[in-house]
Every structure is written in C-alpha cells, then in structure tokens.
Scaffold this active site. Structure first.
Site, mmCIF file in Angstrom:
data_model
loop_
_atom_site.group_PDB
_atom_site.id
_atom_site.type_symbol
_atom_site.label_atom_id
_atom_site.label_comp_id
_atom_site.label_asym_id
_atom_site.label_seq_id
_atom_site.Cartn_x
_atom_site.Cartn_y
_atom_site.Cartn_z
ATOM 1 N N HIS A 30 51.225 80.529 65.464
ATOM 2 C CA HIS A 30 51.177 80.425 66.925
ATOM 3 C C HIS A 30 50.786 79.006 67.295
ATOM 4 O O HIS A 30 49.972 78.383 66.613
ATOM 5 C CB HIS A 30 50.127 81.372 67.522
ATOM 6 C CG HIS A 30 49.747 80.996 68.924
ATOM 7 N ND1 HIS A 30 50.507 81.352 70.011
ATOM 8 C CD2 HIS A 30 48.734 80.231 69.410
ATOM 9 C CE1 HIS A 30 49.959 80.833 71.104
ATOM 10 N NE2 HIS A 30 48.886 80.147 70.774
ATOM 11 N N GLU A 60 43.211 78.973 75.437
ATOM 12 C CA GLU A 60 43.214 79.581 74.103
ATOM 13 C C GLU A 60 42.086 79.020 73.234
ATOM 14 O O GLU A 60 41.442 79.763 72.480
ATOM 15 C CB GLU A 60 44.584 79.346 73.446
ATOM 16 C CG GLU A 60 45.679 80.099 74.187
ATOM 17 C CD GLU A 60 47.086 79.782 73.717
ATOM 18 O OE1 GLU A 60 47.261 78.961 72.788
ATOM 19 O OE2 GLU A 60 48.026 80.381 74.283
ATOM 20 N N LYS A 97 49.199 83.494 61.540
ATOM 21 C CA LYS A 97 49.263 84.910 61.922
ATOM 22 C C LYS A 97 49.084 85.834 60.694
ATOM 23 O O LYS A 97 49.190 85.386 59.543
ATOM 24 C CB LYS A 97 50.587 85.176 62.641
ATOM 25 C CG LYS A 97 50.676 84.484 64.013
ATOM 26 C CD LYS A 97 51.969 84.853 64.748
ATOM 27 C CE LYS A 97 52.033 84.222 66.129
ATOM 28 N NZ LYS A 97 53.275 84.603 66.862
ATOM 29 N N TYR A 112 47.006 87.412 74.416
ATOM 30 C CA TYR A 112 48.421 87.409 74.793
ATOM 31 C C TYR A 112 48.654 88.093 76.150
ATOM 32 O O TYR A 112 49.752 88.594 76.407
ATOM 33 C CB TYR A 112 49.255 88.102 73.712
ATOM 34 C CG TYR A 112 49.675 87.191 72.564
ATOM 35 C CD1 TYR A 112 50.402 86.013 72.796
ATOM 36 C CD2 TYR A 112 49.388 87.506 71.243
ATOM 37 C CE1 TYR A 112 50.813 85.194 71.751
ATOM 38 C CE2 TYR A 112 49.798 86.695 70.187
ATOM 39 C CZ TYR A 112 50.511 85.537 70.454
ATOM 40 O OH TYR A 112 50.929 84.718 69.424
ATOM 41 N N ASN A 160 56.354 85.893 62.831
ATOM 42 C CA ASN A 160 56.817 84.507 62.732
ATOM 43 C C ASN A 160 55.747 83.513 62.289
ATOM 44 O O ASN A 160 55.824 82.322 62.610
ATOM 45 C CB ASN A 160 57.499 84.086 64.047
ATOM 46 C CG ASN A 160 56.567 84.167 65.234
ATOM 47 O OD1 ASN A 160 55.397 84.524 65.089
ATOM 48 N ND2 ASN A 160 57.076 83.834 66.410
HETATM 49 P P1 ATP Z 1 53.503 81.845 70.165
HETATM 50 O O1 ATP Z 1 53.004 82.007 71.580
HETATM 51 O O2 ATP Z 1 53.072 82.971 69.244
HETATM 52 O O3 ATP Z 1 53.215 80.493 69.599
HETATM 53 P P2 ATP Z 1 56.111 81.229 71.177
HETATM 54 O O4 ATP Z 1 55.383 80.424 72.192
HETATM 55 O O5 ATP Z 1 57.118 80.525 70.330
HETATM 56 O O6 ATP Z 1 55.094 81.939 70.184
HETATM 57 P P3 ATP Z 1 56.317 83.370 73.090
HETATM 58 O O7 ATP Z 1 57.481 83.542 73.981
HETATM 59 O O8 ATP Z 1 55.037 82.830 73.641
HETATM 60 O O9 ATP Z 1 56.784 82.487 71.837
HETATM 61 O O10 ATP Z 1 56.035 84.790 72.410
HETATM 62 C C1 ATP Z 1 54.778 85.072 71.810
HETATM 63 C C2 ATP Z 1 54.996 85.852 70.546
HETATM 64 O O11 ATP Z 1 55.508 87.134 70.881
HETATM 65 C C3 ATP Z 1 56.029 85.272 69.591
HETATM 66 O O12 ATP Z 1 55.506 84.281 68.737
HETATM 67 C C4 ATP Z 1 56.439 86.482 68.805
HETATM 68 O O13 ATP Z 1 55.478 86.770 67.781
HETATM 69 C C5 ATP Z 1 56.384 87.579 69.860
HETATM 70 N N1 ATP Z 1 57.714 87.797 70.450
HETATM 71 C C6 ATP Z 1 58.364 87.007 71.313
HETATM 72 N N2 ATP Z 1 59.559 87.512 71.636
HETATM 73 C C7 ATP Z 1 59.672 88.671 70.945
HETATM 74 C C8 ATP Z 1 60.675 89.672 70.829
HETATM 75 N N3 ATP Z 1 61.832 89.594 71.516
HETATM 76 N N4 ATP Z 1 60.437 90.725 70.015
HETATM 77 C C9 ATP Z 1 59.289 90.835 69.325
HETATM 78 N N5 ATP Z 1 58.291 89.915 69.394
HETATM 79 C C10 ATP Z 1 58.481 88.854 70.177
HETATM 80 MG MG MG Z 2 53.785 81.231 73.332
#
Ligand code: ATP
Ligand code: MG
Length: 139
Positions: free
Chosen positions: A117, A128, A11, A51, A114
C-alpha cells in the site's frame, strides 16, 4: 521537489509469502529512508477505519478480510517526492497491469492481493501516518 514522507504497508500476502525482507531491501536500494517501522495484526475495526474512504465500494468487505488475515508491516518512508516515488516503485494497483520490476508485479497476485500500500496524496499521507504512528515513533 523537496524531502517528503509517505506511508507504506507491506500487506498480509507479502508478509506471509516471506517477501518482507525483499521489499525492505528494494525500499532502501531505491533511496528511501525508513523513518518508522512496525509489524502489527490489524483488527477489522482498524482496517475498516484505515480504508474508510472505500467503505461504499463493492470490494470493501473483501479488502477488510484480506488486510486482517495476518500481520502487516507499516512504515514511514522519506525521499524527495516520496509519495509518487513509492507509488512508482509499487506499480499499478492491479499486478497484471503493473510494470516489470515493480513490487506489485513481482509479489502481487491480483487486484485484491497486491502486496503493498502507498498513500496517494499529501493529505492521505498525513492521515495514514497519524493513524499508525505517534510523533514519538518517527526517527
Ligand atoms: P492502496 O490504497 O492499497 O495503496 P491503490 O491506491 O493502488 O492501493 P485503491 O483504489 O486505493 O488502490 O484501492 C485500495 C485497495 O483496495 C487496493 O490496493 C486493492 O487491495 C483493493 N482493491 C481495489 N480495487 C479492487 C477491486 N476491484 N477488487 C478487489 N480489491 C480491490
Ligand atoms: Mg489507495
């Protein structure tokens, strides 16, 4: 278990912090084969499309802003049970809750920023992968 592929992103936070090389090294040290890789700067429409599953969530706008603030590195990773293996190497979504040694613990700042992804299932990995790469780009 069989050979599987997953879709990964380094990211914008990790790219701008200079952590691309360390994350790619960790990927290879953990036995993944990089089947495709490119660096791109997403538009808001592209990030929103990627997303789209989160578009009703309160953090969607923040997520799109973050994913478009600078370039990202996209990859297709291959390994036995790659989807779970890559999510295990990334660690929990929130870096504060991620296990020691995981990429999000090492390089993530908070739940929004974070570092990486990873696809969460075979259907999302297929969506994706096709969103970012054509068949001609896998090797
Ligand atoms: P990713 O899809 O990015 O691999 P993930 O599967 O662990 O992450 P998801 O629930 O799919 O988590 O959320 C997608 C992304 O949205 C997260 O990686 C994070 O960057 C962002 N995100 C998720 N929850 C929050 C939150 N409460 N506040 C801000 N950003 C968030
Ligand atoms: Mg995810």
């Amino acid at each position: 278990m069989s050979l599987q592929s997953t879709f990964a992103i380094i990211k914008p936070d990790a790219v701008s912090d200079g952590n691309t090389g360390k994350i790619i090294a960790a990927i290879e040290e953990n036995g993944f084969r990089i089947a495709a890789m490119k660096k791109i700067h997403l538009s808001q429409a592209q990030a929103g499309g990627f997303y789209a599953v989160h578009k009703e969530r309160p953090f969607f706008g923040e997520l799109v802003e973050f994913m478009t603030e600078g370039p990202v590195v996209c990859m297709i990773l291959e390994k036995e049970d790659a989807i779970k293996a890559w999510r295990d190497l990334m660690g929990a979504t929130n870096p504060e809750q991620a296990a020691e040694g995981t990429l999000r613990k090492l390089y993530g700042a908070n739940i929004g920023r974070n570092a990486t992804h990873g696809s969460d299932a075979e259907d999302t990995a297929a969506f994706e992968t096709a969103f970012f790469f054509s068949n001609l780009e896998h090797c």
